[in-house]
Design a protein around this motif. Structure first.
Motif, short mmCIF file in Angstrom:
data_model
loop_
_atom_site.label_atom_id
_atom_site.label_comp_id
_atom_site.label_asym_id
_atom_site.label_seq_id
_atom_site.Cartn_x
_atom_site.Cartn_y
_atom_site.Cartn_z
N VAL A 113 49.10 -64.08 60.71
CA VAL A 113 48.05 -64.49 61.65
C VAL A 113 48.64 -65.29 62.80
CG1 VAL A 113 46.02 -65.96 61.91
CG2 VAL A 113 46.16 -64.39 59.97
N ASN A 117 48.55 -63.76 66.56
CA ASN A 117 47.67 -64.49 67.48
C ASN A 117 48.43 -65.04 68.70
OD1 ASN A 117 45.19 -64.16 66.26
ND2 ASN A 117 45.23 -66.12 65.17
N HIS A 224 38.56 -60.95 62.49
CA HIS A 224 38.95 -61.09 63.90
C HIS A 224 37.72 -61.27 64.78
CE1 HIS A 224 37.60 -57.05 65.19
NE2 HIS A 224 37.98 -56.66 63.99
N ARG A 231 43.15 -59.94 74.52
CA ARG A 231 43.82 -60.45 73.32
C ARG A 231 42.90 -60.38 72.11
NH1 ARG A 231 45.98 -66.36 74.08
NH2 ARG A 231 46.36 -66.01 71.87
N ARG A 233 42.09 -62.19 68.44
CA ARG A 233 42.29 -63.46 67.75
C ARG A 233 41.77 -63.33 66.32
NH1 ARG A 233 43.25 -68.72 67.73
NH2 ARG A 233 41.85 -70.10 66.58
N THR A 235 40.93 -65.13 62.73
CA THR A 235 40.44 -66.47 62.42
C THR A 235 40.57 -66.89 60.96
OG1 THR A 235 38.23 -65.49 62.17
CG2 THR A 235 38.79 -66.45 64.32
#
Length: 272
Positions: A113, A117, A224, A231, A233, A235
């Motif tokens: 992650v 990220n 996500h 982008r 991201r 979580t």
């Protein structure tokens, strides 16, 4: 047009809800003419080996329609043992090996992650989330393979072929105990944890089977957010023990473009 049919076991992965009890199902096991004993999953299915006046498909469709309710809530562990002969082992929180491997998978998920990220990550220019999952597989494989005491690679079929598609995606071996753990990364959108859409499937085929060990089976689910400013991201993540998963059977008849667009099937065509 010629169609082929197949069975696919599917499930929705509820990341927060407890597993519901299965509906009562399946008549007592019986022996087919081949001598094979029917298991709880296959009991009651029409034997395609027995002589019959009707074609196999004529026996199959009425059985599927009448058994629809009984083909839900099937323990995934039963499906695997019936298809592959291998056991799905439940994660044991008191077992030292299980603890060690889950700790390593957890650390690899955290690092995956963090890396994906990052502003300069390899996925920043990928527009479709479906094309991102392969990067998770590659990253987890790299991180777990570099973990002392573990080996992680893509599982192989009985013919030694590496197949990236199909379940499972990764095979982890604890080198000290020789225990095997299967890991399958899944990506899902924030807010869809309780969605009823299919998020997991397993197609029972001998030629493409990659489950060749008694093993613990894990899903690593990564949540996500919607893509913003080019982008992705991510979580959170959850590690799911598939020994607790229940699935349903989906039967579908399939045809390809080659099957459909044949000279004898086309009745009209646009002007040249």
């Amino acid at each position: 047009m010629h169609l082929v049919w197949g069975f696919v076991f599917v499930a929705t992965l509820s990341w927060s809800a407890p597993v519901e009890a299965a509906e009562p199902r399946s008549p007592p096991p019986k022996v087919f003419e081949s001598g094979h004993t029917a298991t709880p999953v296959t009991a009651g299915a029409p034997s395609l080996e027995a002589p019959a006046e009707n074609a196999p498909v004529d026996q199959l469709i009425p059985w599927l329609l009448s058994e629809d309710r009984q083909l839900r809530g099937i323990p995934f562990s039963e499906v695997i043992v019936d298809v592959t002969g291998k056991k799905v082992l439940a994660f044991d929180p008191k077992n030292e090996v299980d603890q060690r491997v889950v700790k390593a998978i957890s650390a690899a998920c955290d690092e995956t992650v963090n890396r994906l990220n990052a502003p300069d990550s390899a996925i920043k220019h990928i527009a479709r989330i479906n094309e991102v999952s392969g990067h998770f597989e590659d990253m987890l494989r790299e991180l777990l393979s570099s973990t002392p005491g573990l080996n992680c690679d893509f599982p192989r079929t009985a013919q030694g072929r590496v197949m990236r598609s199909g379940y499972p995606d990764l095979r982890i071996v604890d080198l000290a105990s020789k225990r095997v753990f299967y890991l399958d990364p899944k990506l899902y959108a924030a807010g869809s944890r309780d969605s009823s859409f299919r998020t997991f499937y397993f197609e029972p085929k001998i030629a493409t089977n990659k489950v060749r060990d008694d093993a613990v089976h894990f899903i690593a689910g990564f949540e996500h957010e919607p893509r913003k400013e080019g982008r992705w991201r991510f979580t959170r993540w959850d590690l799911v023990d598939l020994a607790q998963l229940r699935v349903k059977l989906k039967a579908e008849f399939q045809g390809s473009n080659h099957d459909m667009y044949r000279p004898e099937t086309i009745v009209a065509t646009s002007a040249k």
